[in-house]
Design a protein around this motif. Structure first.
Motif, mmCIF file in Angstrom:
data_model
loop_
_atom_site.group_PDB
_atom_site.id
_atom_site.type_symbol
_atom_site.label_atom_id
_atom_site.label_comp_id
_atom_site.label_asym_id
_atom_site.label_seq_id
_atom_site.Cartn_x
_atom_site.Cartn_y
_atom_site.Cartn_z
ATOM 1 N N ALA A 267 -5.960 -9.395 -9.263
ATOM 2 C CA ALA A 267 -5.612 -10.184 -8.079
ATOM 3 C C ALA A 267 -4.505 -9.511 -7.287
ATOM 4 O O ALA A 267 -4.510 -9.508 -6.051
ATOM 5 N N MET A 268 -3.558 -8.917 -8.013
ATOM 6 C CA MET A 268 -2.447 -8.243 -7.339
ATOM 7 C C MET A 268 -2.948 -7.055 -6.534
ATOM 8 O O MET A 268 -2.486 -6.810 -5.409
ATOM 9 N N SER A 269 -3.920 -6.312 -7.071
ATOM 10 C CA SER A 269 -4.434 -5.143 -6.350
ATOM 11 C C SER A 269 -5.157 -5.561 -5.071
ATOM 12 O O SER A 269 -5.048 -4.891 -4.040
ATOM 13 N N ILE A 270 -5.876 -6.690 -5.136
ATOM 14 C CA ILE A 270 -6.554 -7.199 -3.931
ATOM 15 C C ILE A 270 -5.528 -7.608 -2.889
ATOM 16 O O ILE A 270 -5.673 -7.300 -1.696
ATOM 17 N N GLU A 271 -4.466 -8.276 -3.343
ATOM 18 C CA GLU A 271 -3.391 -8.684 -2.438
ATOM 19 C C GLU A 271 -2.711 -7.466 -1.807
ATOM 20 O O GLU A 271 -2.411 -7.442 -0.607
ATOM 21 N N LEU A 272 -2.472 -6.456 -2.611
ATOM 22 C CA LEU A 272 -1.824 -5.237 -2.128
ATOM 23 C C LEU A 272 -2.663 -4.540 -1.060
ATOM 24 O O LEU A 272 -2.153 -4.151 -0.003
ATOM 25 N N GLN A 273 -3.949 -4.388 -1.341
ATOM 26 C CA GLN A 273 -4.816 -3.686 -0.401
ATOM 27 C C GLN A 273 -4.983 -4.481 0.896
ATOM 28 O O GLN A 273 -5.014 -3.890 1.985
ATOM 29 N N HIS A 274 -5.029 -5.784 0.778
ATOM 30 C CA HIS A 274 -5.129 -6.610 1.982
ATOM 31 C C HIS A 274 -3.872 -6.472 2.835
ATOM 32 O O HIS A 274 -3.949 -6.333 4.067
ATOM 33 N N ALA A 275 -2.699 -6.497 2.171
ATOM 34 C CA ALA A 275 -1.430 -6.374 2.899
ATOM 35 C C ALA A 275 -1.319 -5.006 3.563
ATOM 36 O O ALA A 275 -0.866 -4.889 4.706
ATOM 37 N N MET A 276 -1.737 -3.959 2.866
ATOM 38 C CA MET A 276 -1.655 -2.612 3.422
ATOM 39 C C MET A 276 -2.567 -2.474 4.649
ATOM 40 O O MET A 276 -2.193 -1.863 5.654
ATOM 41 N N GLU A 277 -3.753 -3.073 4.582
ATOM 42 C CA GLU A 277 -4.707 -2.960 5.681
ATOM 43 C C GLU A 277 -4.343 -3.853 6.863
ATOM 44 O O GLU A 277 -4.569 -3.488 8.020
ATOM 45 N N SER A 278 -3.780 -5.028 6.592
ATOM 46 C CA SER A 278 -3.474 -5.966 7.670
ATOM 47 C C SER A 278 -2.128 -5.700 8.329
ATOM 48 O O SER A 278 -1.962 -5.921 9.532
ATOM 49 N N LYS A 294 9.927 -4.838 -1.643
ATOM 50 C CA LYS A 294 10.669 -5.866 -0.904
ATOM 51 C C LYS A 294 9.747 -6.695 -0.025
ATOM 52 O O LYS A 294 9.898 -7.910 0.086
ATOM 53 N N GLU A 295 8.788 -6.019 0.602
ATOM 54 C CA GLU A 295 7.853 -6.730 1.474
ATOM 55 C C GLU A 295 6.956 -7.679 0.689
ATOM 56 O O GLU A 295 6.653 -8.789 1.142
ATOM 57 N N MET A 296 6.526 -7.244 -0.493
ATOM 58 C CA MET A 296 5.584 -8.023 -1.294
ATOM 59 C C MET A 296 6.278 -8.947 -2.291
ATOM 60 O O MET A 296 5.627 -9.776 -2.925
ATOM 61 N N ASN A 297 7.589 -8.742 -2.448
ATOM 62 C CA ASN A 297 8.360 -9.525 -3.432
ATOM 63 C C ASN A 297 7.791 -9.356 -4.842
ATOM 64 O O ASN A 297 7.642 -10.311 -5.603
ATOM 65 N N ILE A 298 7.471 -8.117 -5.158
ATOM 66 C CA ILE A 298 6.961 -7.757 -6.485
ATOM 67 C C ILE A 298 7.784 -6.581 -6.986
ATOM 68 O O ILE A 298 8.027 -5.632 -6.241
ATOM 69 N N PRO A 299 8.243 -6.593 -8.243
ATOM 70 C CA PRO A 299 9.052 -5.486 -8.766
ATOM 71 C C PRO A 299 8.337 -4.140 -8.630
ATOM 72 O O PRO A 299 7.104 -4.068 -8.811
ATOM 73 N N PRO A 300 9.057 -3.068 -8.295
ATOM 74 C CA PRO A 300 8.440 -1.741 -8.125
ATOM 75 C C PRO A 300 7.627 -1.279 -9.321
ATOM 76 O O PRO A 300 6.555 -0.694 -9.154
ATOM 77 N N ARG A 301 8.128 -1.545 -10.520
ATOM 78 C CA ARG A 301 7.415 -1.096 -11.710
ATOM 79 C C ARG A 301 6.042 -1.757 -11.805
ATOM 80 O O ARG A 301 5.054 -1.107 -12.168
ATOM 81 N N LEU A 302 5.967 -3.041 -11.455
ATOM 82 C CA LEU A 302 4.684 -3.736 -11.511
ATOM 83 C C LEU A 302 3.729 -3.208 -10.445
ATOM 84 O O LEU A 302 2.525 -3.065 -10.689
ATOM 85 N N LEU A 303 4.269 -2.946 -9.252
ATOM 86 C CA LEU A 303 3.439 -2.367 -8.194
ATOM 87 C C LEU A 303 2.839 -1.034 -8.644
ATOM 88 O O LEU A 303 1.652 -0.775 -8.466
ATOM 89 N N SER A 304 3.686 -0.202 -9.218
ATOM 90 C CA SER A 304 3.235 1.118 -9.662
ATOM 91 C C SER A 304 2.161 0.997 -10.737
ATOM 92 O O SER A 304 1.137 1.684 -10.690
ATOM 93 N N THR A 305 2.379 0.103 -11.701
ATOM 94 C CA THR A 305 1.408 -0.094 -12.776
ATOM 95 C C THR A 305 0.084 -0.609 -12.228
ATOM 96 O O THR A 305 -0.990 -0.155 -12.627
ATOM 97 N N CYS A 306 0.168 -1.559 -11.294
ATOM 98 C CA CYS A 306 -1.043 -2.124 -10.694
ATOM 99 C C CYS A 306 -1.834 -1.051 -9.952
ATOM 100 O O CYS A 306 -3.058 -0.948 -10.101
ATOM 101 N N ILE A 307 -1.158 -0.250 -9.145
ATOM 102 C CA ILE A 307 -1.839 0.801 -8.377
ATOM 103 C C ILE A 307 -2.476 1.822 -9.304
ATOM 104 O O ILE A 307 -3.626 2.244 -9.112
ATOM 105 N N ASN A 308 -1.734 2.201 -10.350
ATOM 106 C CA ASN A 308 -2.260 3.199 -11.297
ATOM 107 C C ASN A 308 -3.464 2.670 -12.065
ATOM 108 O O ASN A 308 -4.469 3.365 -12.227
ATOM 109 N N GLN A 309 -3.358 1.423 -12.552
ATOM 110 C CA GLN A 309 -4.385 0.897 -13.446
ATOM 111 C C GLN A 309 -5.589 0.324 -12.711
ATOM 112 O O GLN A 309 -6.733 0.569 -13.089
#
Length: 374
Positions: A267-278, A294-309
Motif C-alpha cells: 500500500a505504501m508503494s502505491i501511495e508513493l508512486q501516486h504522490a510522485m506522479e501527481s 517530510k512530504e510523505m510523513n514517513i521515516p526515510p528508512r521505511l521509504l528506502s525499504t519500501c522502494i527497494n522491496q
C-alpha cells in the motif's frame, strides 16, 4: 641512462611540489580536502628529497641519515585516508583514529628537532648519543607501522566508498554524486606503490641491505602517481569539489532500522508512486529521500525499504526513471522542438547534462537525442 632517470625523477618532484602548493593555496578551490591532498603530495616531495638529493651534507649537517630530516612515511596513510574520508563526508566516523595517528606522526617528525639542536650546540647528532642499532630499529619500526597503516587506510577507504555509493543510491537523486570513478582510480593507484614497498620491507626483514630494485620500482610508481593526479586534477572538476554532507547519520539510521512492524509496503508503494506522479516531486533537482520523507510523513528508512522491496530499485534509479519519462514526453512534444536537450533535461528534473545522459543510457540504452521528434 642515469641522467635520464634523474631528469624524470626531478621533473616529477617539481610537478608534485607545484601541484601540492596549488591544492593548498588555491583561492578558487579552497577546501579542507584540497589542503589535505596538497600536503599528501608535498610528503612525496620531502621523501624524494631525502633519497634523491645529489649531496649528503648541508654545510657540515648530514641530510642522508635517519631522522636528519623529518620522517614523513607515517603521514602518507594518514593524509591519504583523511582526504578520502573528507571527500566522502565520513571523517566524523574516524575522528579519534585520525587524531591519534596525527599525534603519533608529529611525534616521529619532531625527532628531527633534537637532532638539529644537538648539532647546533655540540656538532653531534642522535646517533652519537644512542647506538646505531637503536636508531635503525626505531626507524624500521616506524617503516613497518607506516606500511601496516597504509593497508588499513586502503581497506577503510574501499569500505567507505562502497558505503557512500550505497547511501547515495538509496537516499539521493543526483546521479552526479555517483560519478566518483576518479576516486576509485586514486585509491587503487596507491596499490602498486604499497605492494612494492611491502616487498622491500620483506626483503629487509630477511636481512637484505642497500638499494634494491623494489625501491626503484616503488619510486617509478610514485612518479606515475604524481603525473596521474596532475592529469585528473585538470580533467575532473570533482577532484577539487567536495560532496554534499550526508543528511542522515548512522545513529538515526540504526534507530529506524527495525521500525518495520505493521507496515503494509504494498500500500505504501502505491501511495508513493501516486504522490510522485501527481505532485511531481522528481522535478526537484536536489530531491533526497529525506525531502520526500517530510512530504510523505514517513521515516526515510521505511521509504528506502519500501522502494527497494516493492518497486525493486533504489531511490536514485526510481526518481531518475520518472525524469526520463518526463524528458521523453518533452522530446516528443512538437511545441518543445526549439528547446535544447539540456533545457529539456532541466525541465524534467535533471541537475546536469551528464546526469540526464547517464539516466537515459541506463533506462533506454540510448542517448536523449535518439528520441528527439524530427
Amino acid at each position: 641512462m642515469e641522467s635520464v632517470i634523474n631528469t624524470i625523477v626531478w621533473a616529477a618532484i617539481i610537478q608534485g611540489l607545484l601541484l601540492g602548493l596549488l591544492y593548498i593555496f588555491s583561492k578558487r578551490h579552497r577546501s579542507r580536502a584540497n589542503k589535505l591532498l596538497g600536503f599528501f603530495l608535498l610528503c612525496f616531495v620531502l621523501e624524494a628529497l631525502t633519497m634523491w638529493l645529489p649531496f649528503d651534507y648541508l654545510g657540515s649537517y648530514s641530510v642522508s641519515q635517519y631522522f636528519d630530516l623529518p620522517e614523513v612515511k607515517l603521514l602518507f596513510p594518514v593524509l591519504f585516508l583523511n582526504y578520502v574520508l573528507e571527500k566522502l563526508g565520513a571523517v566524523k566516523n574516524y575522528r579519534t583514529f585520525l587524531k591519534f595517528h596525527y599525534i603519533l606522526v608529529f611525534a616521529v617528525m619532531l625527532l628531527t628537532l633534537p637532532n638539529l639542536i644537538l648539532f647546533a650546540v655540540s656538532g653531534e647528532s642522535l646517533r652519537d648519543y644512542f647506538s646505531w642499532d637503536t636508531i635503525s630499529n626505531v626507524f624500521l619500526a616506524n617503516q613497518y607501522y607506516a606500511f601496516f597503516l597504509t593497508i588499513v587506510a586502503l581497506v577503510i577507504s574501499i569500505k567507505e566508498v562502497l558505503r557512500y555509493q550505497n547511501k547515495i543510491r538509496n537516499a539521493y537523486s543526483d546521479l552526479d554524486m555517483l560519478e566518483i570513478k576518479w576516486l576509485w582510480q586514486f585509491i587503487f593507484a596507491l596499490v602498486p606503490i604499497t605492494f612494492m614497498w611491502g616487498l622491500e620491507l620483506t626483503r629487509i626483514a630477511f636481512g637484505g641491505s642497500g638499494m634494491s630494485v623494489f625501491v626503484l620500482l616503488t619510486w617509478a610508481f610514485i612518479i606515475v602517481f604524481i603525473y596521474f593526479v596532475s592529469f585528473i586534477a585538470f580533467h575532473r572538476k570533482n577532484l577539487f569539489e567536495g560532496v554534499p554532507e550526508l543528511v542522515m547519520n548512522d545513529e538515526e539510521a540504526t534507530e529506524q532500522k527495525n521500525d518495520h512492524s505493521g507496515r503494509d509496503f504494498k500500500a505504501m508503494s502505491i501511495e508513493l508512486q501516486h504522490a510522485m506522479e501527481s505532485k511531481n516531486y522528481y522535478l526537484n533537482h536536489d530531491l533526497t529521500i529525506y525531502d520526500l520523507s517530510k512530504e510523505m510523513n514517513i521515516p526515510p528508512r521505511l521509504l528506502s525499504t519500501c522502494i527497494n522491496q516493492e518497486i525493486g530499485v533504489n531511490f536514485n534509479e526510481w526518481v531518475n526513471n520518472y525524469r526520463v519519462e518526463k524528458a521523453l514526453d518533452l522530446l516528443q512534444d512538437p511545441s518543445k522542438i526549439h528547446y535544447s536537450i539540456e533545457g529539456i533535461g532541466e525541465d524534467a528534473g535533471f541537475k546536469s547534462r551528464s546526469a540526464m545522459y547517464t539516466a537515459f543510457k541506463k533506462k533506454t540504452g540510448y542517448s536523449p537525442g535518439h528520441f528527439r521528434k524530427q
